[in-house]
Design an enzyme around this catalytic site. Structure first.
Site, mmCIF file in Angstrom:
data_model
loop_
_atom_site.group_PDB
_atom_site.id
_atom_site.type_symbol
_atom_site.label_atom_id
_atom_site.label_comp_id
_atom_site.label_asym_id
_atom_site.label_seq_id
_atom_site.Cartn_x
_atom_site.Cartn_y
_atom_site.Cartn_z
ATOM 1 N N CYS A 106 1.557 -1.293 0.137
ATOM 2 C CA CYS A 106 0.184 0.101 -0.015
ATOM 3 C C CYS A 106 0.646 0.830 -0.164
ATOM 4 O O CYS A 106 1.849 0.969 0.240
ATOM 5 C CB CYS A 106 -0.631 0.506 0.930
ATOM 6 S SG CYS A 106 -1.669 -1.553 1.554
ATOM 7 N N ARG A 135 3.693 -0.726 -4.654
ATOM 8 C CA ARG A 135 3.334 -1.562 -3.676
ATOM 9 C C ARG A 135 2.413 -1.571 -3.756
ATOM 10 O O ARG A 135 1.999 -2.439 -2.492
ATOM 11 C CB ARG A 135 4.319 -0.124 -2.406
ATOM 12 C CG ARG A 135 4.701 0.506 -2.623
ATOM 13 C CD ARG A 135 5.497 1.774 -1.923
ATOM 14 N NE ARG A 135 5.711 1.186 -0.707
ATOM 15 C CZ ARG A 135 6.479 1.118 0.058
ATOM 16 N NH1 ARG A 135 7.367 2.061 -0.273
ATOM 17 N NH2 ARG A 135 6.689 0.939 1.663
ATOM 18 N N TRP A 167 -3.127 -2.534 -1.279
ATOM 19 C CA TRP A 167 -2.197 -4.241 -1.581
ATOM 20 C C TRP A 167 -3.528 -4.697 -0.523
ATOM 21 O O TRP A 167 -3.116 -4.901 0.443
ATOM 22 C CB TRP A 167 -1.712 -4.310 -1.333
ATOM 23 C CG TRP A 167 -0.768 -5.482 -1.678
ATOM 24 C CD1 TRP A 167 -0.563 -6.471 -2.838
ATOM 25 C CD2 TRP A 167 -1.136 -6.781 -0.754
ATOM 26 N NE1 TRP A 167 -0.255 -7.578 -3.246
ATOM 27 C CE2 TRP A 167 -0.497 -8.101 -1.160
ATOM 28 C CE3 TRP A 167 -1.350 -7.502 0.602
ATOM 29 C CZ2 TRP A 167 -0.287 -9.155 -1.020
ATOM 30 C CZ3 TRP A 167 -1.376 -8.209 1.385
ATOM 31 C CH2 TRP A 167 -0.894 -9.255 0.329
ATOM 32 N N ASN A 205 -2.148 2.336 5.581
ATOM 33 C CA ASN A 205 -1.317 1.054 5.330
ATOM 34 C C ASN A 205 -1.095 0.185 6.753
ATOM 35 O O ASN A 205 -0.648 1.165 7.106
ATOM 36 C CB ASN A 205 0.468 1.468 5.150
ATOM 37 C CG ASN A 205 0.353 2.199 3.841
ATOM 38 O OD1 ASN A 205 -0.635 2.557 3.184
ATOM 39 N ND2 ASN A 205 1.243 2.885 3.527
ATOM 40 N N GLY A 206 -0.744 -1.306 6.647
ATOM 41 C CA GLY A 206 -0.986 -1.530 7.390
ATOM 42 C C GLY A 206 -1.824 -2.497 7.439
ATOM 43 O O GLY A 206 -3.152 -3.025 7.065
ATOM 44 N N GLU A 230 16.801 -19.006 -7.535
ATOM 45 C CA GLU A 230 15.598 -17.671 -7.383
ATOM 46 C C GLU A 230 15.473 -17.035 -8.976
ATOM 47 O O GLU A 230 14.297 -17.377 -9.214
ATOM 48 C CB GLU A 230 17.107 -16.491 -7.642
ATOM 49 C CG GLU A 230 17.231 -15.178 -8.872
ATOM 50 C CD GLU A 230 16.285 -14.441 -7.378
ATOM 51 O OE1 GLU A 230 15.527 -15.412 -6.379
ATOM 52 O OE2 GLU A 230 15.575 -13.781 -8.017
ATOM 53 N N LYS A 257 11.340 -16.234 -10.126
ATOM 54 C CA LYS A 257 11.759 -15.378 -10.967
ATOM 55 C C LYS A 257 10.677 -15.700 -11.996
ATOM 56 O O LYS A 257 9.362 -15.240 -12.276
ATOM 57 C CB LYS A 257 12.865 -15.099 -11.379
ATOM 58 C CG LYS A 257 13.190 -13.509 -12.072
ATOM 59 C CD LYS A 257 13.232 -12.131 -10.885
ATOM 60 C CE LYS A 257 13.021 -12.586 -9.642
ATOM 61 N NZ LYS A 257 12.772 -11.837 -8.479
ATOM 62 N N GLU A 273 7.107 -15.726 -10.134
ATOM 63 C CA GLU A 273 5.708 -14.366 -10.129
ATOM 64 C C GLU A 273 5.998 -13.062 -10.988
ATOM 65 O O GLU A 273 4.704 -12.551 -11.374
ATOM 66 C CB GLU A 273 6.751 -13.647 -8.710
ATOM 67 C CG GLU A 273 8.216 -13.013 -9.286
ATOM 68 C CD GLU A 273 8.432 -12.222 -8.563
ATOM 69 O OE1 GLU A 273 7.999 -11.594 -7.525
ATOM 70 O OE2 GLU A 273 9.891 -12.043 -8.252
ATOM 71 N N HIS A 296 14.995 -38.479 -6.831
ATOM 72 C CA HIS A 296 14.682 -39.168 -5.462
ATOM 73 C C HIS A 296 12.624 -39.014 -5.467
ATOM 74 O O HIS A 296 12.280 -38.654 -4.676
ATOM 75 C CB HIS A 296 15.200 -39.132 -4.803
ATOM 76 C CG HIS A 296 16.429 -38.996 -3.867
ATOM 77 N ND1 HIS A 296 16.950 -39.828 -4.229
ATOM 78 C CD2 HIS A 296 17.421 -38.566 -4.417
ATOM 79 C CE1 HIS A 296 18.671 -40.142 -3.825
ATOM 80 N NE2 HIS A 296 18.413 -39.177 -4.542
ATOM 81 N N LYS A 338 6.027 -4.396 -3.760
ATOM 82 C CA LYS A 338 6.557 -4.640 -4.076
ATOM 83 C C LYS A 338 7.191 -4.417 -2.405
ATOM 84 O O LYS A 338 8.099 -4.783 -2.677
ATOM 85 C CB LYS A 338 7.267 -3.446 -4.951
ATOM 86 C CG LYS A 338 8.484 -3.199 -4.103
ATOM 87 C CD LYS A 338 9.461 -4.495 -5.500
ATOM 88 C CE LYS A 338 11.357 -4.002 -5.761
ATOM 89 N NZ LYS A 338 11.514 -5.157 -6.530
HETATM 90 C C1 AGP Z 1 11.209 -10.457 -5.022
HETATM 91 O O1 AGP Z 1 10.897 -10.684 -6.771
HETATM 92 C C2 AGP Z 1 10.165 -11.220 -4.330
HETATM 93 N N1 AGP Z 1 9.155 -9.863 -5.435
HETATM 94 C C3 AGP Z 1 10.517 -10.910 -3.105
HETATM 95 O O2 AGP Z 1 10.192 -12.465 -3.232
HETATM 96 C C4 AGP Z 1 10.953 -10.004 -2.323
HETATM 97 O O3 AGP Z 1 12.947 -10.873 -2.507
HETATM 98 C C5 AGP Z 1 11.423 -10.503 -1.255
HETATM 99 O O4 AGP Z 1 9.307 -9.703 -0.597
HETATM 100 C C6 AGP Z 1 11.381 -9.662 -0.114
HETATM 101 O O5 AGP Z 1 12.277 -8.107 -0.039
HETATM 102 P P1 AGP Z 1 12.929 -7.367 0.250
HETATM 103 O O6 AGP Z 1 13.823 -7.837 -0.053
HETATM 104 O O7 AGP Z 1 12.428 -5.955 0.206
HETATM 105 O O8 AGP Z 1 12.588 -7.968 2.316
#
Ligand code: AGP
Length: 602
Positions: free
Chosen positions: A2, A27, A74, A100-101, A479, A483, A486, A502, A597
């Protein structure tokens, strides 16, 4: 998660709020809204489901307004809808709020005070504004006291901007755990959950702290604690270049940020080198790591994946045992710690609630801590004992790319400095190797058309995919899979290639995409063997190998870089594959569904 903006001053507020929300949209982008007050003190509320562009279409441009608040959401409590979008108003229309929160005790508060109130949304936020109105109407408190009493009553995380619609020449703000800034200027003041959103108006910001309430007019800002004690705090200059916030000529932030990685590598060398050309880090960080018997890396998501590479770097370069933990698990299932732990928090945003939860515990226990973050002044940076910055520039795409490589590079720099401090010979010259890596990343990015083609041949229609690797390549495939899922919504696994047989190999059928990463000379031949096992079972294989370990059959050969730093180069094709797969599937690359984000709720 948010975003909040607020403005009171001498300029028309509509565009200021909307462009601030545009900046914060990454965000949270389920719904958005603004509340503005016109010259006749008449309030106007505009809310829309979806993106800021939809809200912009709804706002009546004929209104001239000089104060207002805005929010991009969000969803946590209540589905994304116009009713649940912020701002929320009390039933009488006396108060309007953005939040926010998460309010943890909203149901208890509702039962205790607001049983007779008719609610218009299913959010926790509406409870806040109804409660403030209730304190004013039932207990005859004035606005500031009602606001303070509400804050004392509520439990949870919040950043709040409040308008008393009967006195709209004043804005109120308060926070707990979630960040909130007050920006100052000539004839105006602003509220913002992130300096980026208001940097076009001012670069002067004052941090609001937990347990404080701010009252803003266009000419003044008053900060007080809950007992009414006035708090004086200087503003700081936010060093954000408004030009960095745009996409420039790029179609998406994600590809811009992938492209920026060579420059980030070069910037990091420059930032961490002293005048003699040696890498340098504050001595107190180094001595605390030297004193410790184990390093604990705490992070989430992509930062967690970078943490595994960091473990390898710290252990191999310094000899200090290192563990990596998911913050969300560590907080509630804390492992047995060694006697002298040193904590490293990895967080691009510096605001991740799961990581902060651990840092609070670490601080309580009095353990030393270091945050690696891209955002100076962020919560995790402020609350940890030490900070090292990633210097990657604003990362706007929800999918993290340049922060991942910057985290690994800073961990390598840290490891080399610790080794030197401890009198241990480092197996590599990190600054020199990062220079080579910057050039190598450029070479790979120049080949982006190859990865676009491979995305089409391997991933344009498949529902699932596997990335496999061993050792340091295993960390990268974790990773790579994150990627891909997401942004492209392809169900992807990053798997230790030796583990396939396995159980997981049962999922391989005709045309299942399996992408192997091979940069490690010891385990590489085994991964190649595992790739052949899946090819024999019909997989659509793609092998990305490093020069010297390559074979004719490989889809792409990476330029050779130092063995310990191969993730910085092997991750690049996987970022490009995720980007092009998402693009060809018609997804919103920068704002994937359901994500935000900065994850400021647990
Ligand atoms: C990354 O592509 C993601 N959107 C997410 O996993 C992110 O890395 C995670 O939320 C941690 O965020 P930060 O590095 O701001 O703590």
């Amino acid at each position: 998660m948010c975003g909040i903006v607020g403005y009171i001053g001498n300029k028309d507020v509509k565009e200021i709020l909307l462009s601030g929300l545009d900046t914060l949209e990454y965000r949270g982008y389920d719904s958005a809204g603004i509340y503005i007050t016109d010259e006749a003190n008449q309030g106007h509320l505009f809310k829309e489901k979806g993106r800021i562009a939809a809200l912009r279409d709804k706002v009546d441009n004929s209104i001239s307004a000089f104060s207002g608040i805005g929010h991009t959401r969000w969803a946590t409590h209540g589905i994304p809808s116009v009713e649940n979008a912020h701002p929320h108003q009390s039933t009488s229309g006396h108060f309007t709020i953005v939040h926010n929160g998460v309010i943890e005790n909203f149901e208890e508060v509702k039962d205790a005070y607001l049983a007779d109130v008719h609610f218009h949304s299913t959010t926790d936020t509406e409870v806040i504004v109804q409660l403030i109105a209730w304190f004013v109407e039932s207990e005859e408190l004035d606005t500031i006291d009602a606001f303070k009493k509400a804050i004392v009553t509520l439990k949870g995380s919040y950043a709040l901007a409040l308008v008393d619609n009967e006195n709209p020449n004043t804005l109120y703000a308060a926070k707990n755990k979630s960040p909130l800034l007050l920006g100052t200027g000539e004839g105006f003041n602003v509220i913002s959950s992130d300096a980026m959103a208001m940097v076009r108006e001012t670069d002067q910001f004052i941090e609001l702290m937990d347990g404080e309430v701010a009252t803003l007019t266009k000419d003044s800002i008053k900060i007080e604690d809950l007992a009414g004690e006035i708090i004086e705090r200087d503003s700081y200059t936010a060093h954000i270049d408004a030009n960095d916030l745009g996409k420039g000529t790029y179609p998406y932030y994600m590809i811009k940020e992938i492209d920026e990685q060579p420059a980030v590598m070069r910037k990091l060398i420059q930032q961490y080198q002293n005048e003699n050309g040696d890498l340098e880090i504050n001595e107190s960080v180094l001595s605390e790591i030297k004193e410790s018997d184990r390093v604990y890396i705490i992070a989430c998501g992509t930062s967690y994946n970078a943490g595994w590479v960091g473990k390898q770097l710290i252990e191999r370069i310094t000899g200090t045992p290192t563990e990596v933990h998911l913050a969300s698990e560590f907080a509630y299932n804390t492992p047995l710690l060694t006697k002298k732990p040193f904590f490293i928090f990895l967080s691009q945003s510096g605001e991740t609630a799961d990581s902060r939860q651990v840092l609070v515990q670490v601080n309580k226990a009095g353990y030393p801590s270091l945050t690696l973050t891209n955002v100076p002044g962020s919560t995790l940076s402020r609350e940890a004992k030490h900070t090292l910055l990633l210097h990657a520039g604003p990362e706007i795409a929800v999918a993290s790319t340049k922060a991942y490589t910057a985290q690994i590079a800073v961990l390598a720099i840290l490891a080399e400095c610790v080794a030197k401090y401890n009198g241990v010979d480092s197996p590599l010259d990190v600054a020199h190797e990062l220079g080579i890596i910057a050039n190598a990343i450029e070479t790979v990015i120049d080949d982006h058309e190859i990865f676009e083609r491979l995305s089409v041949t391997h991933l344009s229609t498949s529902k699932n995919a596997f990335y496999i690797g061993r050792g340091i390549d295993y960390y990268v495939v974790m990773e790579a899979a994150l990627k891909l899922k997401e942004v492209s919504y392809v169900q992807a696994e990053g798997w230790a290639s030796g583990e396939l047989k396995h159980g997981t190999i049962a999922l391989i059928e005709d045309n299942t995409p399996v992408i192997s990463i091979i940069t490690d000379k010891v385990s590489g031949p085994h991964t190649r063997g595992n790739a052949h096992e899946v090819i024999s079972r019909g997989a659509n294989s793609m092998i990305i190998s490093m020069e010297g370990l390559d074979r004719q059959e490989d889809a792409y050969v990476l330029p050779k870089v130092h063995d310990l730093l191969t993730p910085l180069i092997s991750v690049i094709p996987t970022q490009l594959i995720a980007y092009y797969t998402a693009l060809h599937r018609g997804n919103d690359v920068d704002k994937p569904r359901n994500l935000a984000k900065s994850v400021t709720v647990e």
